[in-house]
Motif scaffolding. Structure first.
Motif, PDB file in Angstrom:
ATOM      1  N   VAL A  32       3.710 -57.442  23.552  1.00 46.74           N
ATOM      2  CA  VAL A  32       3.788 -56.403  24.578  1.00 46.74           C
ATOM      3  C   VAL A  32       4.310 -55.134  23.908  1.00 46.74           C
ATOM      4  O   VAL A  32       5.424 -55.123  23.375  1.00 46.74           O
ATOM      5  CB  VAL A  32       4.709 -56.824  25.738  1.00 46.74           C
ATOM      6  CG1 VAL A  32       4.810 -55.698  26.769  1.00 46.74           C
ATOM      7  CG2 VAL A  32       4.185 -58.097  26.397  1.00 46.74           C
ATOM      8  N   ILE A  33       3.482 -54.099  23.908  1.00 45.02           N
ATOM      9  CA  ILE A  33       3.852 -52.866  23.199  1.00 45.02           C
ATOM     10  C   ILE A  33       3.569 -51.645  24.060  1.00 45.02           C
ATOM     11  O   ILE A  33       2.843 -51.717  25.065  1.00 45.02           O
ATOM     12  CB  ILE A  33       3.085 -52.717  21.862  1.00 45.02           C
ATOM     13  CG1 ILE A  33       1.571 -52.528  22.127  1.00 45.02           C
ATOM     14  CG2 ILE A  33       3.335 -53.889  20.948  1.00 45.02           C
ATOM     15  CD1 ILE A  33       0.802 -52.058  20.916  1.00 45.02           C
ATOM     16  N   ASN A  34       4.150 -50.533  23.642  1.00 45.12           N
ATOM     17  CA  ASN A  34       3.831 -49.227  24.208  1.00 45.12           C
ATOM     18  C   ASN A  34       2.928 -48.524  23.204  1.00 45.12           C
ATOM     19  O   ASN A  34       3.362 -48.192  22.095  1.00 45.12           O
ATOM     20  CB  ASN A  34       5.116 -48.422  24.443  1.00 45.12           C
ATOM     21  CG  ASN A  34       4.845 -47.061  25.063  1.00 45.12           C
ATOM     22  OD1 ASN A  34       4.251 -46.189  24.435  1.00 45.12           O
ATOM     23  ND2 ASN A  34       5.271 -46.891  26.306  1.00 45.12           N
ATOM     24  N   ILE A  35       1.673 -48.326  23.573  1.00 41.56           N
ATOM     25  CA  ILE A  35       0.697 -47.746  22.644  1.00 41.56           C
ATOM     26  C   ILE A  35       1.111 -46.345  22.208  1.00 41.56           C
ATOM     27  O   ILE A  35       0.858 -45.939  21.067  1.00 41.56           O
ATOM     28  CB  ILE A  35      -0.710 -47.727  23.290  1.00 41.56           C
ATOM     29  CG1 ILE A  35      -1.314 -49.133  23.225  1.00 41.56           C
ATOM     30  CG2 ILE A  35      -1.633 -46.737  22.595  1.00 41.56           C
ATOM     31  CD1 ILE A  35      -2.723 -49.243  23.773  1.00 41.56           C
ATOM     32  N   GLY A  36       1.777 -45.628  23.087  1.00 40.40           N
ATOM     33  CA  GLY A  36       2.206 -44.265  22.735  1.00 40.40           C
ATOM     34  C   GLY A  36       3.127 -44.254  21.538  1.00 40.40           C
ATOM     35  O   GLY A  36       2.983 -43.435  20.623  1.00 40.40           O
ATOM     36  N   ARG A  37       4.082 -45.192  21.512  1.00 39.55           N
ATOM     37  CA  ARG A  37       5.003 -45.264  20.376  1.00 39.55           C
ATOM     38  C   ARG A  37       4.265 -45.672  19.107  1.00 39.55           C
ATOM     39  O   ARG A  37       4.568 -45.188  18.013  1.00 39.55           O
ATOM     40  CB  ARG A  37       6.136 -46.245  20.681  1.00 39.55           C
ATOM     41  CG  ARG A  37       7.338 -45.583  21.328  1.00 39.55           C
ATOM     42  CD  ARG A  37       8.499 -46.535  21.476  1.00 39.55           C
ATOM     43  NE  ARG A  37       8.403 -47.312  22.696  1.00 39.55           N
ATOM     44  CZ  ARG A  37       8.725 -46.847  23.900  1.00 39.55           C
ATOM     45  NH1 ARG A  37       9.139 -45.592  24.033  1.00 39.55           N
ATOM     46  NH2 ARG A  37       8.640 -47.600  24.967  1.00 39.55           N
ATOM     47  N   LEU A  38       3.307 -46.566  19.249  1.00 37.66           N
ATOM     48  CA  LEU A  38       2.531 -46.985  18.085  1.00 37.66           C
ATOM     49  C   LEU A  38       1.738 -45.812  17.511  1.00 37.66           C
ATOM     50  O   LEU A  38       1.693 -45.608  16.298  1.00 37.66           O
ATOM     51  CB  LEU A  38       1.592 -48.127  18.475  1.00 37.66           C
ATOM     52  CG  LEU A  38       0.709 -48.700  17.364  1.00 37.66           C
ATOM     53  CD1 LEU A  38       0.620 -50.221  17.483  1.00 37.66           C
ATOM     54  CD2 LEU A  38      -0.701 -48.108  17.410  1.00 37.66           C
ATOM     55  N   VAL A  39       1.126 -45.022  18.399  1.00 37.27           N
ATOM     56  CA  VAL A  39       0.313 -43.876  17.960  1.00 37.27           C
ATOM     57  C   VAL A  39       1.170 -42.845  17.235  1.00 37.27           C
ATOM     58  O   VAL A  39       0.827 -42.386  16.133  1.00 37.27           O
ATOM     59  CB  VAL A  39      -0.417 -43.236  19.159  1.00 37.27           C
ATOM     60  CG1 VAL A  39      -1.042 -41.899  18.760  1.00 37.27           C
ATOM     61  CG2 VAL A  39      -1.494 -44.174  19.693  1.00 37.27           C
ATOM     62  N   THR A  40       2.294 -42.473  17.824  1.00 37.58           N
ATOM     63  CA  THR A  40       3.153 -41.458  17.192  1.00 37.58           C
ATOM     64  C   THR A  40       3.742 -41.984  15.886  1.00 37.58           C
ATOM     65  O   THR A  40       3.967 -41.219  14.951  1.00 37.58           O
ATOM     66  CB  THR A  40       4.290 -41.022  18.138  1.00 37.58           C
ATOM     67  OG1 THR A  40       4.990 -42.194  18.598  1.00 37.58           O
ATOM     68  CG2 THR A  40       3.748 -40.278  19.343  1.00 37.58           C
TER      69      THR A  40
END
Length: 487
Positions: free
Chosen positions: A193-201
């Motif tokens: 379970v991840i936050n894609i926004g944090r992964l992208v940045t």
């Protein structure tokens, strides 16, 4: 009242008479409709074909089952099948509203295409799975022996360079096998379970290095982004693949926009995209200002080995890998492109309501071995020998077995074993997961680490590793092996 649509008009398309069904179709009163040109109500895409049909009528030919679309009340178009005859410069036409039939036929066509695609994917998946298992075993033998050999040529720069080149070839082969498995939806995923926004940045610096200074990168991440459950490594690979494709489409210079936002796909969208379930999604979009693609190219871009790049510049598996990963993750992918305007590829992942998982980066820190006893169960003699040498090189004591039944005999003999390191796919009636279950019943403290070039359905269900399962995919490095064992 008759449900048949009746219309009388001149060859100039001016309406002379219409029955109630025609008035209901266009949402007009008789006074409003008479004298109007019926062409004004025809869908823009159908006007030329309608004019061609009128020209035939003007020559005295009859019209039979001619289909076009008419604009009705609220701007909604209805599909009508017409039969018409000419009479002294006048058109007498009878129509039937076939909107429901047309939509049903289109849905059936989409369902048939989806079934064909599904069957094709299943066939490719079976093929790639079998090839990947043998191919990755071969790569493991080559890779393992090269790693062991590298210790013996320290100080010989030429030999060190040649081994490095050979290992680079192994890595490219492993990547090819991984992409094939991804396209065939056979890649064992480890979703978190991840936050894609944090992964992208978090990928900003990597993307800048990969794309070069001539590509301007704009990242737009919405606030309060929902969580999704995906494999973090695979989504990073997917984003990098899309970004590199975009760079190439822009000839190395232009603007790349990466956007992450919450979105709801409704029933109307799902009706037009049969594989989509209506609901809440997080969209990850990659858009470029490149050359764009024609519709016929867009229709092929997700096919394996299809590439618009010059020969030798790509495998044609990048986008197909992304496609397979998204589908295997329960998501949806859509591509929008126009020649000369650029391309936008949108990935949709279902929202999950769980909190983010804590993800530990295992690829950092000191590589450690140990002195514990490891039982290696591997049917391929060359792979087994290589694994044993790598483990002994790390300091471990090693016992070997050539199948699951032999490994069980060792475990039941009373010999102390700290870790069972077992191949997933081995011949014989006893399968590795059953071996692990029996072994843990006897010794609950026993750790189990699986390894495989292709897992089939033994420890992977629904495309995802079973809970609690630890897998080291072949071909692996000594460093990856060491970290996985200590983890």
């Amino acid at each position: 009242l008759s449900t048949e649509i009746m219309l009388v008009a001149g060859m100039d398309a001016k309406i002379m008479a219409a029955n109630p069904a025609m008035l209901a179709l266009v949402g007009q009163t008789e006074q409003e409709l008479l004298g109007q040109a019926f062409m004004d109500y025809v869908h823009p895409s159908d006007r030329q074909a309608t004019l061609d049909e009128v020209a035939k009528l003007d020559k005295g030919l009859r019209t039979l089952n001619f289909v076009n679309r008419y604009r009705g009340e609220g701007g909604v178009y209805r599909t009508v099948s017409w039969t018409a005859v000419p009479d002294n410069n006048v058109i007498h036409a009878v129509g039937r509203d076939v909107t429901a039939e047309t939509e049903a036929a289109e849905q059936l066509r989409k369902a048939e295409l989806a079934l064909q695609q599904s069957q094709k994917m299943e066939s490719i998946g079976n093929l790639t799975g079998g090839v990947a298992h043998d191919f990755n075993n071969l790569l493991q033998v080559v890779s393992g022996n090269l790693q062991l050999l590298s210790k013996e040529v320290v100080g010989n720069d030429r030999a060190v360079k040649r081994i490095a080149n050979a290992l680079d070839g192994v890595n490219r082969g492993a990547k090819l096998a991984s992409q094939l498995l991804s396209f065939g939806r056979r890649q064992p995923l480890e979703p978190k379970v991840i936050n894609i926004g944090r992964l992208v940045t978090g990928m900003d610096e990597m993307l800048k290095r990969s794309l070069g200074e001539a590509v301007e990168i704009e990242t737009v991440v919405s606030a309060d982004l929902w969580n999704v459950q995906v494999d973090p490594t695979q989504i990073e690979n997917a984003l990098l693949n899309l970004a590199i494709n975009a760079r190439d489409a822009m000839d190395g210079t232009g603007r790349l926009t990466i956007e992450a936002c919450n979105i709801t796909l409704d029933a109307v969208y799902a009706r037009d995209n049969s594989e989509v379930r209506p609901g809440s999604y997080v969209m990850l979009a990659v858009s470029d200002t490149g050359s764009g693609m024609s519709p016929d190219i867009v229709a092929k871009v997700f096919e394996p080995f299809f590439s618009t790049k010059p020969e030798g510049k790509g495998t044609g598996l990048g986008l197909s890998m992304v496609f397979g990963f998204v589908k295997q993750s329960g998501g949806h992918i859509k591509i929008y492109s126009e020649v000369g305007e650029g391309t936008s590829i949108k990935l949709y992942f279902p929202q999950v309501l769980s909190d983010e998982d804590l993800i530990i980066d295992m690829d950092v820190g000191k590589i450690e071995g140990g002195t514990e006893t490891i039982l290696v169960a591997e049917d391929d003699e060359a792979v087994r020998a290589t694994a044993v040498e790598l483990l002994r090189d790390l300091g471990y004591s090693v016992i070997t077995a050539n199948d699951a039944e032999s490994a069980l005999v060792v475990l039941q003999s009373g010999v102390h074993v700290d870790l069972l390191f077992t191949d997933v796919v081995m011949p014989g009636p006893l399968k590795s997961p059953e071996l692990a279950r029996i072994a843990r019943e006897k010794n609950p403290s026993l750790s189990v680490l699986y390894t495989s070039g292709y897992t089939e359905n033994s420890i992977v269900h629904g495309g995802r590793l079973d809970p609690g399962v630890q897998l080291l995919s072949k071909p692996y490095t000594k460093e990856a092996m060491a970290r996985k064992i200590r983890h």
